[in-house]
Scaffold this motif. Structure first.
Motif, PDB file in Angstrom:
ATOM      1  N   SER A  21       0.857  -1.342  -0.026  1.00  0.00           N
ATOM      2  CA  SER A  21       0.038  -0.086   0.046  1.00  0.00           C
ATOM      3  C   SER A  21       0.891   1.229  -0.086  1.00  0.00           C
ATOM      4  O   SER A  21       2.051   1.244   0.704  1.00  0.00           O
ATOM      5  CB  SER A  21      -0.759   0.212   1.169  1.00  0.00           C
ATOM      6  OG  SER A  21      -1.522   1.348   1.497  1.00  0.00           O
ATOM      7  N   SER A  76      -1.143   4.983  -7.803  1.00  0.00           N
ATOM      8  CA  SER A  76      -1.314   3.576  -8.346  1.00  0.00           C
ATOM      9  C   SER A  76      -0.539   3.686  -9.534  1.00  0.00           C
ATOM     10  O   SER A  76      -0.509   4.617 -10.335  1.00  0.00           O
ATOM     11  CB  SER A  76      -2.881   2.909  -8.465  1.00  0.00           C
ATOM     12  OG  SER A  76      -3.277   3.999  -9.498  1.00  0.00           O
ATOM     13  N   GLU A  78      -2.172   9.285  -2.348  1.00  0.00           N
ATOM     14  CA  GLU A  78      -2.375   7.889  -2.646  1.00  0.00           C
ATOM     15  C   GLU A  78      -2.176   7.747  -4.132  1.00  0.00           C
ATOM     16  O   GLU A  78      -2.839   8.246  -5.010  1.00  0.00           O
ATOM     17  CB  GLU A  78      -3.645   7.102  -2.115  1.00  0.00           C
ATOM     18  CG  GLU A  78      -3.833   5.701  -2.516  1.00  0.00           C
ATOM     19  CD  GLU A  78      -5.318   5.279  -2.100  1.00  0.00           C
ATOM     20  OE1 GLU A  78      -5.482   4.153  -2.296  1.00  0.00           O
ATOM     21  OE2 GLU A  78      -5.855   6.062  -1.373  1.00  0.00           O
TER      22      GLU A  78
END
Length: 290
Positions: A236, A274, A272
């Motif tokens: 994560s 990705s 965050e």
């Protein structure tokens, strides 16, 4: 494109054009001719001071790369190369990206190759069957509407691999493109497309723009690579500082740099992220080098 379709206009813009190859031989004294270009789903029309020429799109065998026969041509950063038998015609439109996209729309919109989706999911071959699909060119990718009702989207930014091969499809040998990309929920998949050679050449040329983005070389620090490999391994973003034993601020600076390099995508404003297709390629290569 079907011959029974009504003809409709796709582009009408200012442009320059030139002949780079004539009768199979490169032209060394190439010069640009200013004028106007009209593009429909059936033909390309070039109108300049020397007159007007019409090129049926059925005569276009391919869309090639650069043909910088001299400095006059080389100084132009963007143009579309039309391969016509033993002739190559160059068109530099006022808005290159829009015109190039319209060219692919003219050549591919409505075409109906066979598609197998998903052919591979997470590295495992699926039992999906081949079915007919209808293609469409979008702002920045390709879509395929399958007979079963499924809809497959190939965003150029999400195309990470492309291999041209030949397979037996519907009882005969056909050119096949194996496209590695991510689907709408972010899963890595492969979709296979099979059709006639000319059709597959145009599909491949359009999707290659995506793999070119993914494969573009970037200079990464050792910390950049560590963060990418951690993300690729499923760590994560919030756990990476502890995973790497480094400060949160340092990792967030790395995230910001990777976003700027278009290797990761920002999911939330609180850093965050990705991996995108380009990032997965780079992370996979980095892990293979370990």
């Amino acid at each position: 494109m079907s011959d029974t379709d009504c003809e409709y206009k796709l582009a009408d813009t200012r442009a320059r054009f030139a002949v780079a190859v004539r009768e199979g031989r490169s032209v060394t004294d190439v010069a640009w001719t200013p004028g106007r270009v009209l593009l429909s789903n059936r033909r390309l029309v070039l109108a300049g001071n020397d007159g007007r020429q019409t090129v049926p799109l059925s005569r276009v065998d391919g869309l090639g790369g650069r043909h910088d026969a001299n400095q006059t041509i080389a100084r132009v950063s963007n143009y579309v190369s039309f391969e016509l038998d033993e002739r190559v015609l160059l068109v530099a439109a006022a808005d290159h990206e829009a015109f190039e996209r319209d060219v692919y729309r003219a050549l591919l919109d409505g075409s109906t190759p066979l598609v197998r989706h998903p052919a591979v999911v997470g590295g495992v071959v699926s039992d999906a069957d081949w079915e007919r699909a209808r293609l469409g060119i979008g702002e920045d990718g390709l879509s395929a509407a399958l007979e079963s009702g499924a809809f497959v989207r190939f965003d150029l930014d999400d195309v990470s691999g492309l291999e041209a091969t030949e397979r037996t499809v519907a009882d005969r040998k056909r050119p096949v493109l194996e496209v590695a990309h991510t689907d709408d929920d972010g899963t890595s998949v492969e979709t296979h497309l099979g059709g006639d050679a000319r059709q597959m050449r145009f599909v491949e040329a359009w999707l290659r723009k995506g793999t070119a983005r993914s494969e573009a070389n970037v200079e990464l620090s050792s910390r950049d690579r560590e963060v990418l490999m951690a993300l690729y391994s499923g760590v994560s973003p919030f756990e990476i500082p502890a995973f790497l034993g480094t400060e949160v601020d340092d990792v967030e600076e790395t995230f910001t740099r990777l976003v700027d390099l278009e290797i990761v995508e920002l999911v939330r404003t609180r850093q965050e992220v990705s991996l995108n297709a380009r990032g997965r390629n780079i992370a996979s290569e980095a892990m293979n080098e370990q």
